[in-house]
Write an enzyme that holds these catalytic residues in place. Structure first.
Site, mmCIF file in Angstrom:
data_model
loop_
_atom_site.group_PDB
_atom_site.id
_atom_site.type_symbol
_atom_site.label_atom_id
_atom_site.label_comp_id
_atom_site.label_asym_id
_atom_site.label_seq_id
_atom_site.Cartn_x
_atom_site.Cartn_y
_atom_site.Cartn_z
ATOM 1 C CG HIS A 225 -1.783 -1.104 1.413
ATOM 2 N ND1 HIS A 225 -1.765 -1.932 2.513
ATOM 3 C CD2 HIS A 225 -2.744 -1.579 0.607
ATOM 4 C CE1 HIS A 225 -2.675 -2.867 2.374
ATOM 5 N NE2 HIS A 225 -3.293 -2.675 1.209
ATOM 6 C CB CYS B 149 2.206 -1.826 -5.413
ATOM 7 S SG CYS B 149 1.774 -2.177 -7.121
ATOM 8 C CG HIS C 295 -7.074 1.736 1.600
ATOM 9 N ND1 HIS C 295 -5.845 1.626 1.019
ATOM 10 C CD2 HIS C 295 -7.595 0.489 1.628
ATOM 11 C CE1 HIS C 295 -5.632 0.360 0.682
ATOM 12 N NE2 HIS C 295 -6.709 -0.346 1.058
ATOM 13 C CD GLU D 39 -3.477 2.558 -3.373
ATOM 14 O OE1 GLU D 39 -3.921 1.391 -3.295
ATOM 15 O OE2 GLU D 39 -3.621 3.284 -4.376
ATOM 16 C CB THR E 45 -4.129 1.068 -7.003
ATOM 17 O OG1 THR E 45 -4.180 0.579 -5.667
ATOM 18 C CG2 THR E 45 -2.883 1.878 -7.219
ATOM 19 C CB SER F 121 -5.279 -8.804 0.332
ATOM 20 O OG SER F 121 -6.663 -8.593 0.484
#
Ligand code: F3S
Length: 663
Positions: free
Chosen positions: A75, A97, A125, A127, A169, A283
């Site tokens: 994330h 990522c 979140h 990310e 994403t 995940s």
């Protein structure tokens, strides 16, 4: 019904998650001390597995020892975290990522350029938290299109700077498209004062996963989305799928699948193919997907069996109609019926009256527990779950086929006479009833039909009504054929003098008919006895068995003359050996004539006492002197064996007997 399970190809770990997981599990395997900054992925099962291998998740960098490597998950983290790690002297492995790193760069660059940053995603979140952490100023973060739309409409005049719009994403593609369309429309309408830069940062893996899940959900009857409940991309998948499929489940692992509940979700009564779709968030490890697949396959297999069972039951219900032929197993037999398992929910009953027509039999004489027996269904009662069965009707059907064949090829059939009815008898043969008219039932018309009851008979079919399954037979035809055969054989072998033992079949005034084995011969009255008899019944009666011998044969006239009396019994032989002329005998008067009286010397031998020899004086009427039955003493005066004549004299025994005998 057929059930199929389809799993989305893109289900499970994406590239970024896979890379992070491999790194973490690799370190665990190598025994390296490490922690993950936050849960590596939003999947409790994987997180617990890692913890079991010594790599725990931490929410803070405080308190970490220098020998522990910090794993930065896919994330990503805010830019500040890297500074903190350096500050604390902590080693780290960055598993952010690359697609997320790209967003970090865009956010950092555009915010440096002074753009207003808009992030479509979940502000909480990790990310999005990480992306936010690369912005110079706080970005605008909207989770839904409505929030975004409202913001634009309310603030468009204030937004004078360039807008840089990007997305988490794993953001929902269709919602993203709505957002970008709104921006374009507002731009075209001049409702946005500044320039707008749109960066589609939705990961292609996510896009593919969502597109594939949508496709699958559209055609699926049940969708299962596997993934952590805190996993953003999993929740988005679930939202997409539940909007397209009315039965949609979100589970974290196979443990959450309750086979009973699952069965309730899959209806058994549809004729169509039932599709179970499976997808999984980024995940979700492959082994969890496999477990779910395996469990679902098992459930489907069991359901298939249930369905087959249900269908078989249903089919069996449908199959049982009145008139059907069914095979059943005898499960109980009592005095009035047999209970039959016909392989369905129905209980079969075959009453005695439908087992046989033979009144002398009990159900247990016909069937036994465990027997496999064919029946015809005579009545179906679905409500009570009962069918009534008939063996008799099935036997009759098979029997009638045998009857048709017998009619065709002239076969002689066996049967039992079960009833004497008006005009004939009924014979049960191979389970079928055959009517035999009285005229065809016996060899002679005068024989009573009752004598045939319960007897085994042989008969020929002489007429058949195929449509009504009725047949007419003839016992007489068989008897006549047997008689003809016996006759032919008799004439082939017989010769005069042959001795037979035969039953007296009938008696007439002139003799007795004796059965010689299919053919009758006659003993003339004169041949029945050496004595004089007026009627054969004085010597024999019907049913007597006589030893007879063939006296004469005339095949053309079909006449067989039999003798019964024997030479050894011939009274003349006895007389010859025991009596002579001049012997004085005691004799019994057996008949009186005008010229004298006949008196019996021994049975079969009578002598004549002429009227002139009755007394020593003139007799004008014999009856004045003698009477029948009277015993007299007389002298044998003459014997003529050839002419079978014996003369006697009573007078010769009186005074002057010499003259009398001479006279
Ligand atoms: Fe990266 Fe896309 Fe996965 S951004 S973590 S590969 S969903």
């Amino acid at each position: 019904m057929k059930i199929e399970i389809k799993t989305a190809e893109s289900a499970g770990f994406c590239f970024g998650v896979s890379r992070a997981a491999e790194t973490a599990f690799g370190m665990a395997e190598r025994g390296e001390k490490a922690v993950t900054f936050g849960e590596l992925i939003h999947n409790p099962s994987v997180v617990n597995d890692l913890a079991d291998r010594g790599i725990r998740a931490v929410d803070s960098l405080d308190g970490l020892s220098g020998d522990e490597t910090v794993i930065i998950r896919s994330h990503g983290v805010p830019k500040s975290v890297y500074g903190l790690l350096d500050e604390k002297g902590l080693r780290y492995v960055d598993c952010t990522c690359p697609f997320v790193e790209r967003i970090h760069k865009i956010a950092a660059e555009k915010s440096r350029e002074g753009c207003d940053i808009i992030i479509m995603g979940d502000k909480d979140h990790p990310e999005v938290v990480g992306i936010s952490g690369f912005c110079e100023n706080s970005p605008y973060i909207f989770k839904t299109f409505d929030e975004f739309s409202l913001f634009l409409k309310n603030n468009y005049k204030k937004l004078k700077k360039t807008l840089a719009i990007m997305a988490q994403t794993t953001y929902n593609i269709s919602m993203w498209e709505k957002c970008t369309q709104l921006v374009r429309r507002m731009q075209e309408c001049g409702e946005l004062a500044g320039e707008v830069c749109v960066f589609n940062t939705i990961c292609s893996a996510t896009a593919n996963r969502q597109a594939e899940a949508a496709m699958l959900a559209k055609s699926a009857d049940l969708m299962i989305v596997i993934g952590g409940r805190r996993s953003s991309n999993t929740l988005k998948l679930f939202n997409i799928c539940s909007g397209l499929c009315s039965r949609c489940l979100l589970i974290e692992s196979a443990d959450e699948i309750d086979p009973c509940e699952m069965r309730k979700l899959i209806p058994l009564d549809t004729g169509a193919i039932f599709t179970v779709g499976i997808t999984a968030g980024a995940s979700t490890p492959a082994y969890i997907i496999k477990e779910v697949q395996r469990l679902m396959s098992e459930i489907v297999k069991n359901l298939d069996e249930d369905i087959n069972f249900e269908e078989a039951l249903e089919a069996s219900f449908k199959k049982i109609y009145t008139g059907n032929r069914v095979k059943g197993y005898i499960v109980a037999v009592n005095n009035s019926e047999a209970v039959v398992d016909v392989g369905t929910k129905h209980t079969g009953y075959a009453p005695l009256s439908e087992l046989t027509d033979d009144p002398g039999l009990k159900p247990s004489d016909i069937v036994k527990v465990g027997d496999s027996v064919d029946f015809i269904v005579t009545k179906v009662n679905d409500q009570d779950g009962v069918v009534y069965l008939s063996k008799k009707k099935l036997d009759a059907r098979a029997g009638f086929e045998a009857i048709l064949k017998a009619k065709e090829d002239g076969t002689i059939l066996d049967g039992v006479v079960t009833n004497v009815v008006k005009g004939g008898v009924l014979v049960l043969s191979n389970g079928a009833k055959v009517f035999i008219p009285a005229s065809q039932a016996t060899a002679r018309r005068d024989e009573p039909l009752e004598g045939l009851l319960k007897k085994n008979v042989k008969f020929k079919i002489i007429d058949v009504n195929e449509q009504r399954e009725k047949a007419v037979g003839s016992i007489r035809a068989v008897l006549n054929a047997e008689k003809d055969a016996a006759k032919a054989k008799f004439w082939e072998n017989v010769k005069v003098g042959d001795v037979f033992k035969g039953e007296v079949k009938s008696i007439t005034n002139y003799g007795a008919f004796v059965d010689l084995g299919g053919i009758d011969g006659m003993v003339h009255i004169s041949e029945l006895s050496w004595n004089r008899i007026k009627h054969p019944s004085e010597v024999v009666k019907v049913g007597d068995v006589l030893e007879v011998f063939v006296k004469d044969l005339d095949q053309e006239a079909n006449r067989i003359s039999l003798g019964y009396k024997k030479d050894s019994d011939n009274p003349w032989e006895k007389f010859k050996s025991e009596y002579n002329v001049d012997d004085v005998v005691k004799a019994k008067v057996v008949s009186i004539t005008p010229f004298g009286a006949f008196a019996q010397i021994i049975p079969g031998i009578d002598g004549l006492i002429h009227i002139s020899q009755i007394a020593d004086k003139r007799v004008t009427n014999v009856k004045d002197v003698l009477e029948i039955g009277q015993e007299v003493e007389a002298k044998i005066t003459e014997i003529d064996i050839d002419k079978k004549r014996i003369s006697m004299s009573m007078r010769a025994l009186l005074d002057g007997s010499e003259e009398a005998s001479e006279e």
